[in-house]
Design a protein around this motif. Structure first.
Motif, PDB file in Angstrom:
ATOM      1  N   THR A 210      60.692 -13.258 -38.266  1.00 41.53           N
ATOM      2  CA  THR A 210      61.556 -12.956 -36.654  1.00 41.53           C
ATOM      3  C   THR A 210      62.497 -11.844 -36.305  1.00 41.53           C
ATOM      4  OG1 THR A 210      61.778 -15.369 -36.619  1.00 41.53           O
ATOM      5  CG2 THR A 210      62.770 -14.335 -35.364  1.00 41.53           C
ATOM      6  N   ILE A 211      62.986 -11.169 -37.606  1.00 45.40           N
ATOM      7  CA  ILE A 211      63.578  -9.689 -37.634  1.00 45.40           C
ATOM      8  C   ILE A 211      62.147  -8.742 -37.248  1.00 45.40           C
ATOM      9  CG2 ILE A 211      64.178  -8.182 -38.388  1.00 45.40           C
ATOM     10  CD1 ILE A 211      65.832 -10.782 -40.517  1.00 45.40           C
ATOM     11  N   PHE A 217      58.723  -5.757 -30.769  1.00 44.85           N
ATOM     12  CA  PHE A 217      58.238  -6.279 -29.940  1.00 44.85           C
ATOM     13  C   PHE A 217      59.499  -5.963 -28.577  1.00 44.85           C
ATOM     14  CE2 PHE A 217      55.285  -7.808 -32.473  1.00 44.85           C
ATOM     15  CZ  PHE A 217      54.000  -7.353 -31.687  1.00 44.85           C
ATOM     16  N   GLY A 218      61.097  -5.859 -28.908  1.00 47.26           N
ATOM     17  CA  GLY A 218      61.878  -5.947 -28.672  1.00 47.26           C
ATOM     18  C   GLY A 218      62.550  -7.225 -27.702  1.00 47.26           C
ATOM     19  N   LYS A 219      61.616  -8.879 -28.490  1.00 46.84           N
ATOM     20  CA  LYS A 219      62.237  -9.990 -27.850  1.00 46.84           C
ATOM     21  C   LYS A 219      62.096 -11.042 -29.396  1.00 46.84           C
ATOM     22  CE  LYS A 219      57.282 -10.410 -26.156  1.00 46.84           C
ATOM     23  NZ  LYS A 219      56.966 -10.915 -24.983  1.00 46.84           N
ATOM     24  N   LEU A 220      62.311 -12.536 -28.647  1.00 48.64           N
ATOM     25  CA  LEU A 220      62.427 -13.116 -29.122  1.00 48.64           C
ATOM     26  C   LEU A 220      61.178 -13.677 -29.675  1.00 48.64           C
ATOM     27  CD1 LEU A 220      65.302 -15.650 -28.825  1.00 48.64           C
ATOM     28  CD2 LEU A 220      65.206 -13.561 -30.313  1.00 48.64           C
ATOM     29  N   PRO A 221      59.882 -14.171 -30.819  1.00 51.83           N
ATOM     30  CA  PRO A 221      58.826 -15.086 -30.712  1.00 51.83           C
ATOM     31  C   PRO A 221      59.333 -15.572 -29.935  1.00 51.83           C
ATOM     32  CG  PRO A 221      60.148 -15.439 -32.881  1.00 51.83           C
ATOM     33  CD  PRO A 221      61.050 -14.303 -31.889  1.00 51.83           C
ATOM     34  N   ALA A 222      57.966 -16.569 -29.564  1.00 47.46           N
ATOM     35  CA  ALA A 222      57.795 -17.768 -28.554  1.00 47.46           C
ATOM     36  C   ALA A 222      58.137 -18.983 -28.968  1.00 47.46           C
ATOM     37  CB  ALA A 222      56.731 -18.154 -28.241  1.00 47.46           C
ATOM     38  N   LEU A 223      58.906 -20.037 -28.164  1.00 48.78           N
ATOM     39  CA  LEU A 223      59.899 -20.773 -29.328  1.00 48.78           C
ATOM     40  C   LEU A 223      59.488 -22.188 -28.195  1.00 48.78           C
ATOM     41  CD1 LEU A 223      63.458 -19.795 -28.847  1.00 48.78           C
ATOM     42  CD2 LEU A 223      61.765 -19.237 -30.411  1.00 48.78           C
ATOM     43  N   ASP A 224      59.437 -23.604 -29.307  1.00 49.00           N
ATOM     44  CA  ASP A 224      59.791 -24.682 -29.309  1.00 49.00           C
ATOM     45  C   ASP A 224      60.693 -25.436 -28.580  1.00 49.00           C
ATOM     46  OD1 ASP A 224      61.501 -25.495 -31.009  1.00 49.00           O
ATOM     47  OD2 ASP A 224      59.327 -26.324 -32.440  1.00 49.00           O
ATOM     48  N   ARG A 228      62.569 -23.416 -32.139  1.00 46.89           N
ATOM     49  CA  ARG A 228      61.402 -22.714 -33.234  1.00 46.89           C
ATOM     50  C   ARG A 228      60.858 -21.558 -32.989  1.00 46.89           C
ATOM     51  NH1 ARG A 228      61.057 -28.541 -36.379  1.00 46.89           N
ATOM     52  NH2 ARG A 228      59.380 -28.385 -34.284  1.00 46.89           N
ATOM     53  N   PRO A 229      60.311 -21.095 -33.445  1.00 47.74           N
ATOM     54  CA  PRO A 229      59.563 -20.408 -33.652  1.00 47.74           C
ATOM     55  C   PRO A 229      58.147 -20.687 -33.346  1.00 47.74           C
ATOM     56  CG  PRO A 229      60.233 -19.194 -35.734  1.00 47.74           C
ATOM     57  CD  PRO A 229      61.839 -20.508 -34.661  1.00 47.74           C
ATOM     58  N   LEU A 230      56.701 -20.834 -32.271  1.00 42.41           N
ATOM     59  CA  LEU A 230      56.088 -21.869 -32.745  1.00 42.41           C
ATOM     60  C   LEU A 230      55.319 -21.152 -33.998  1.00 42.41           C
ATOM     61  CD1 LEU A 230      54.992 -21.257 -28.405  1.00 42.41           C
ATOM     62  CD2 LEU A 230      55.101 -23.980 -30.231  1.00 42.41           C
ATOM     63  N   PHE A 231      54.927 -19.825 -34.287  1.00 40.01           N
ATOM     64  CA  PHE A 231      54.630 -19.173 -35.432  1.00 40.01           C
ATOM     65  C   PHE A 231      54.475 -20.284 -36.496  1.00 40.01           C
ATOM     66  CE2 PHE A 231      58.098 -16.389 -35.728  1.00 40.01           C
ATOM     67  CZ  PHE A 231      58.139 -16.139 -36.838  1.00 40.01           C
ATOM     68  N   ALA A 277      55.959 -33.381 -38.561  1.00 35.81           N
ATOM     69  CA  ALA A 277      56.770 -32.834 -38.887  1.00 35.81           C
ATOM     70  C   ALA A 277      56.170 -31.124 -38.566  1.00 35.81           C
ATOM     71  CB  ALA A 277      56.735 -32.598 -40.414  1.00 35.81           C
ATOM     72  N   HIS A 278      56.538 -30.125 -38.131  1.00 36.47           N
ATOM     73  CA  HIS A 278      55.759 -29.455 -38.265  1.00 36.47           C
ATOM     74  C   HIS A 278      56.374 -28.064 -38.532  1.00 36.47           C
ATOM     75  CE1 HIS A 278      54.843 -32.166 -34.592  1.00 36.47           C
ATOM     76  NE2 HIS A 278      53.953 -31.058 -34.405  1.00 36.47           N
ATOM     77  N   PHE A 279      56.175 -27.876 -39.918  1.00 37.98           N
ATOM     78  CA  PHE A 279      56.791 -26.550 -39.979  1.00 37.98           C
ATOM     79  C   PHE A 279      55.350 -25.554 -40.778  1.00 37.98           C
ATOM     80  CE2 PHE A 279      60.348 -25.560 -43.376  1.00 37.98           C
ATOM     81  CZ  PHE A 279      59.962 -24.633 -42.582  1.00 37.98           C
ATOM     82  N   ASN A 280      55.402 -24.352 -41.008  1.00 39.24           N
ATOM     83  CA  ASN A 280      54.005 -24.011 -41.791  1.00 39.24           C
ATOM     84  C   ASN A 280      53.557 -23.588 -43.374  1.00 39.24           C
ATOM     85  OD1 ASN A 280      56.317 -22.380 -42.094  1.00 39.24           O
ATOM     86  ND2 ASN A 280      54.957 -19.986 -41.120  1.00 39.24           N
TER      87      ASN A 280
END
Lengths: 365, 59
Positions: A210-211, A217-224, A228-231, A277-280
């Motif tokens: 995330t950092i 990219f100078g922005k936050l990743p896509a969030l749900d 939480r980050p979608l990745f 549950a959604h997690f990688n």
């Protein structure tokens, strides 16, 4: 680690890594791994490399509120080659109660300096929930309430990373009956730019990714919808679980230590919350990719899902339904369907009954 | 006579405050306070006993 001296001397990330003896090869490897964690195609690797080479190390302050320091442990235990160095050297960690040298007013000064001198530019990482009940008296640092500190520090940050479930949505501290009115930082300080990186504890690789995404990219990743980050949280554990073939085949663990358990069969019957549950975890895993709870033989407890301690039913009771992924069916229907397709009527009956929780017959082969 | 307070005490897990009464360069009295409370004991009421360890191990 001399945290205060870093305030004066803030080299670029590439310089810092070189100083630590991280080879070019390991650096590129790291960037490739980050791209993979972020679910980006490898064509983004050069962009990440370039960003990390040019960017100055971002100032980071790490706040601990109602926590167990488990997320700090998770960060410090990062063992994948070079990750430990990278987590500590890609960022300029100016304040962290558990590991910093200064104490008392010296510690608080380090924090105040960053907030003042790096206003709007630093990253605030928050570990632990924020209690709102009774004026916030249940967590104070330096005589100030957690809420008061969070308002100032997160309110002036470029972005806030809520690491771990407690700072994301309240976590353990908010488990029923939530004695201290604990909430996550997003709820406690409305209006801030933040990312929730829940998990109990958080997975350091998702935090690093995330950092790096932010730096590149100078922005936050896509969030749900839970911020939480979608990745990291876009995929269901059940769909990526290495034990999934056993679920589809109706092969379930029914008792701790039974033959199915020893063979690594599906833990659904033992209360696994993987289907909701959604997690990688299945791909990133833990402890340098060594293992993760289901691989170790324990059901998923949906630690990264809001209110997991209370909303998913008892940990060792099985979920009633298995939702999602184009079908909505109970496990008995799935097990039954697959088995019937195999044209084994008798086996279908046996599996179907077993999944419904009828008296156990015998361990199956 | 002066009273000093060190808060936060760092390099520990948890939140700790130490106050000391200093009299002529000598500490004559001291007080310690844990400055964070979650009430985890209260969360154990009415919970499935089998899952209690999963919460308590996260103290």
């Amino acid at each position: 680690m001399n945290l205060v001296s870093k305030l004066k001397d803030n080299p670029s990330i590439a310089d810092a890594l070189k100083k630590q003896g991280v080879s070019r090869r390991d650096f590129i490897k790291f960037c490739t791994m980050i791209a993979a964690t972020l679910s980006l195609p490898s064509s983004f690797v050069p962009q990440i490399v370039e960003a990390l080479e040019k960017k100055l190390k971002p100032y980071v302050v790490w706040l601990e509120f109602q926590d167990c320091a488990g997320d700090s442990e998770s960060m410090l235990r990062a063992t994948k080659p070079t990750i430990a160095e990278i987590v500590l050297d890609v960022i300029s960690l100016e304040y962290h109660e558990t590991i910093m040298a200064g104490a008392g007013k010296y510690a608080e000064k380090a924090l105040a300096d960053v907030v003042k001198n790096q206003k709007g530019k630093y990253i605030a990482i928050v570990e632990g929930a924020i209690p709102l009940k009774d004026g916030g008296v249940y967590c104070t640092i330096g005589g100030r309430t957690a809420l008061d500190i969070a308002k100032e520090v997160c309110g002036n940050a470029a972005m806030t990373l809520a690491v771990g479930s407690c700072s994301s949505w309240g976590g353990i501290a908010s488990a029923n009956p939530n004695p201290t009115g604990a909430v996550g930082v997003g709820k406690a300080v409305p209006g801030i730019t933040y990312v929730n990186l829940p998990g109990c504890p958080m997975n350091v690789e998702n935090v690093t990714a995330t950092i790096v995404h932010y730096l590149t990219f100078g922005k936050l990743p896509a969030l749900d919808n839970e911020h939480r980050p979608l990745f990291a949280h876009g995929k269901r554990i059940h769909d990526n679980c290495e034990r999934r073939p056993h679920f589809d085949a109706g092969q379930f663990v029914r008792k701790w230590g039974d033959e199915g358990h020893r063979r690594g069969w599906c833990l659904y019957e033992m209360g696994c919350k993987g289907p909701e549950a959604h997690f990688n975890c299945p791909s990133i895993r833990w402890n340098a990719g060594t293992s993760w709870p289901i691989q170790a033989g324990h059901p998923c407890i949906a630690c990264a899902s809001t209110d997991n301690w209370d909303k998913f039913g008892p940990i060792y009771s099985r979920l009633q339904n298995v939702p999602g992924a184009g079908y909505q069916a109970t496990a008995d229907k799935i097990g039954l369907g697959i088995a019937a397709a195999a044209a084994a009527g008798v086996a279908a009956h046996a599996i179907g009954s077993a999944v419904k929780g009828k008296p156990e017959k015998k361990d199956e082969k | 006579m002066a009273k000093i307070a060190i808060d936060p005490i760092t390099r520990i897990e948890g939140h700790l405050r130490i106050e000391a009464q200093v009299d002529g360069g000598k500490v004559t009295d001291a007080w310690s306070s844990g400055t964070m409370w979650r009430g985890i004991e209260l969360m154990m009421k009415n919970r499935d006993p089998r899952e209690v360890w999963t919460l308590l191990s996260r103290v």
